[in-house]
Design a protein around this motif. Structure first.
Motif, PDB file in Angstrom:
ATOM      1  N   MET A   1       0.865  -1.174   0.000  1.00 19.59           N
ATOM      2  CA  MET A   1       0.000   0.000   0.000  1.00 19.59           C
ATOM      3  C   MET A   1       0.904   1.226   0.000  1.00 19.59           C
ATOM      4  SD  MET A   1      -3.249   0.726   2.420  1.00 19.59           S
ATOM      5  CE  MET A   1      -4.187  -0.480   1.517  1.00 19.59           C
ATOM      6  N   SER A   2       0.541   2.242  -0.713  1.00 18.12           N
ATOM      7  CA  SER A   2       1.401   3.402  -0.882  1.00 18.12           C
ATOM      8  C   SER A   2       1.348   4.380   0.291  1.00 18.12           C
ATOM      9  CB  SER A   2       1.046   4.121  -2.180  1.00 18.12           C
ATOM     10  OG  SER A   2      -0.289   4.539  -2.142  1.00 18.12           O
ATOM     11  N   ILE A   3       0.282   4.387   1.075  1.00 17.51           N
ATOM     12  CA  ILE A   3       0.188   5.292   2.216  1.00 17.51           C
ATOM     13  C   ILE A   3      -0.330   4.503   3.413  1.00 17.51           C
ATOM     14  CG2 ILE A   3      -2.135   6.093   1.657  1.00 17.51           C
ATOM     15  CD1 ILE A   3      -1.240   8.873   2.684  1.00 17.51           C
ATOM     16  N   LEU A  36      -8.954   4.129   7.032  1.00 21.88           N
ATOM     17  CA  LEU A  36      -7.892   3.339   6.413  1.00 21.88           C
ATOM     18  C   LEU A  36      -7.470   2.190   7.325  1.00 21.88           C
ATOM     19  CD1 LEU A  36      -6.010   2.939   4.007  1.00 21.88           C
ATOM     20  CD2 LEU A  36      -4.434   4.557   5.060  1.00 21.88           C
ATOM     21  N   GLU A  37      -7.345   2.460   8.622  1.00 20.17           N
ATOM     22  CA  GLU A  37      -7.018   1.399   9.571  1.00 20.17           C
ATOM     23  C   GLU A  37      -8.072   0.293   9.538  1.00 20.17           C
ATOM     24  OE1 GLU A  37      -6.517   2.794  13.573  1.00 20.17           O
ATOM     25  OE2 GLU A  37      -4.372   2.429  13.463  1.00 20.17           O
ATOM     26  N   GLU A  38      -9.330   0.679   9.509  1.00 18.88           N
ATOM     27  CA  GLU A  38     -10.426  -0.293   9.482  1.00 18.88           C
ATOM     28  C   GLU A  38     -10.385  -1.119   8.193  1.00 18.88           C
ATOM     29  OE1 GLU A  38     -15.267  -0.277   9.372  1.00 18.88           O
ATOM     30  OE2 GLU A  38     -14.259   1.289  10.510  1.00 18.88           O
ATOM     31  N   MET A  39     -10.129  -0.484   7.066  1.00 13.20           N
ATOM     32  CA  MET A  39     -10.055  -1.194   5.791  1.00 13.20           C
ATOM     33  C   MET A  39      -8.889  -2.179   5.780  1.00 13.20           C
ATOM     34  SD  MET A  39     -11.010   1.888   3.131  1.00 13.20           S
ATOM     35  CE  MET A  39     -10.229   1.070   1.796  1.00 13.20           C
ATOM     36  N   ILE A  40      -7.751  -1.787   6.312  1.00 12.10           N
ATOM     37  CA  ILE A  40      -6.594  -2.674   6.368  1.00 12.10           C
ATOM     38  C   ILE A  40      -6.898  -3.873   7.264  1.00 12.10           C
ATOM     39  CG2 ILE A  40      -4.213  -2.879   7.194  1.00 12.10           C
ATOM     40  CD1 ILE A  40      -3.819   0.047   6.250  1.00 12.10           C
ATOM     41  N   ARG A  41      -7.517  -3.634   8.408  1.00 16.73           N
ATOM     42  CA  ARG A  41      -7.879  -4.718   9.317  1.00 16.73           C
ATOM     43  C   ARG A  41      -8.871  -5.673   8.653  1.00 16.73           C
ATOM     44  NH1 ARG A  41      -8.048  -2.039  13.568  1.00 16.73           N
ATOM     45  NH2 ARG A  41     -10.064  -1.058  13.251  1.00 16.73           N
ATOM     46  N   TYR A  42      -9.868  -5.127   7.974  1.00 19.69           N
ATOM     47  CA  TYR A  42     -10.862  -5.952   7.278  1.00 19.69           C
ATOM     48  C   TYR A  42     -10.202  -6.783   6.175  1.00 19.69           C
ATOM     49  CZ  TYR A  42     -14.924  -7.233   4.504  1.00 19.69           C
ATOM     50  OH  TYR A  42     -15.863  -7.941   3.799  1.00 19.69           O
ATOM     51  N   LYS A  43      -9.289  -6.173   5.430  1.00 11.57           N
ATOM     52  CA  LYS A  43      -8.565  -6.883   4.367  1.00 11.57           C
ATOM     53  C   LYS A  43      -7.776  -8.047   4.941  1.00 11.57           C
ATOM     54  CE  LYS A  43      -4.601  -6.145   1.407  1.00 11.57           C
ATOM     55  NZ  LYS A  43      -3.620  -6.650   2.337  1.00 11.57           N
ATOM     56  N   LEU A  48      -7.256 -13.936   5.766  1.00  7.97           N
ATOM     57  CA  LEU A  48      -7.138 -15.081   6.674  1.00  7.97           C
ATOM     58  C   LEU A  48      -8.324 -16.020   6.507  1.00  7.97           C
ATOM     59  CD1 LEU A  48      -5.577 -16.440   8.977  1.00  7.97           C
ATOM     60  CD2 LEU A  48      -6.891 -15.022  10.563  1.00  7.97           C
ATOM     61  N   TYR A  49      -9.515 -15.459   6.398  1.00  5.68           N
ATOM     62  CA  TYR A  49     -10.729 -16.261   6.204  1.00  5.68           C
ATOM     63  C   TYR A  49     -10.662 -17.040   4.891  1.00  5.68           C
ATOM     64  CZ  TYR A  49     -15.694 -17.351   5.707  1.00  5.68           C
ATOM     65  OH  TYR A  49     -16.892 -17.996   5.543  1.00  5.68           O
ATOM     66  N   ILE A  50     -10.210 -16.400   3.828  1.00  6.12           N
ATOM     67  CA  ILE A  50     -10.077 -17.072   2.525  1.00  6.12           C
ATOM     68  C   ILE A  50      -9.064 -18.207   2.625  1.00  6.12           C
ATOM     69  CG2 ILE A  50      -9.203 -16.771   0.174  1.00  6.12           C
ATOM     70  CD1 ILE A  50     -10.513 -13.971   0.230  1.00  6.12           C
ATOM     71  N   LYS A  51      -7.971 -17.978   3.317  1.00  6.34           N
ATOM     72  CA  LYS A  51      -6.955 -19.027   3.481  1.00  6.34           C
ATOM     73  C   LYS A  51      -7.547 -20.227   4.210  1.00  6.34           C
ATOM     74  CE  LYS A  51      -2.312 -19.879   5.164  1.00  6.34           C
ATOM     75  NZ  LYS A  51      -1.147 -19.336   5.832  1.00  6.34           N
TER      76      LYS A  51
END
Length: 84
Positions: A1-3, A36-43, A48-51
């Motif tokens: 991620m760039s920022i 942005l913090e929330e989006m990163i945490r959700y990602k 992890l769920y997909i794995k």
């Protein structure tokens, strides 16, 4: 991620005459930081769920015997070979 959220938090702007309202800018940057913090945490949680789902799928698909169907087989035989 760039920022990163930290870069948003650490960003400082110079003051100029008739510049932007410092409080409005700070409030907006705070909002962006938390979003942005929330989006990163959700990602990260989604990855992890997909794995875990892929591991579960792998567990079940490894037990399925590999079947090959040739074009010479009758349509009924093709259907039967899928289930037996």
């Amino acid at each position: 991620m760039s920022i990163t959220p930290q870069e948003i938090s650490d960003k400082a702007f110079s003051r100029t005459f008739r510049g932007y309202n410092q409080e409005e800018v700070d409030l907006f940057l705070d909002k962006i930081y938390f979003e942005l913090e929330e989006m990163i945490r959700y990602k990260d949680e989604t990855e992890l769920y997909i794995k875990k789902l892929e591991e579960c799928l792998s567990y079940y698909t490894n037990d399925i015997p590999k079947r090959t169907v040739t074009s010479e087989q009758e349509p009924e035989a093709i259907n039967d070979s899928i289930f037996y």
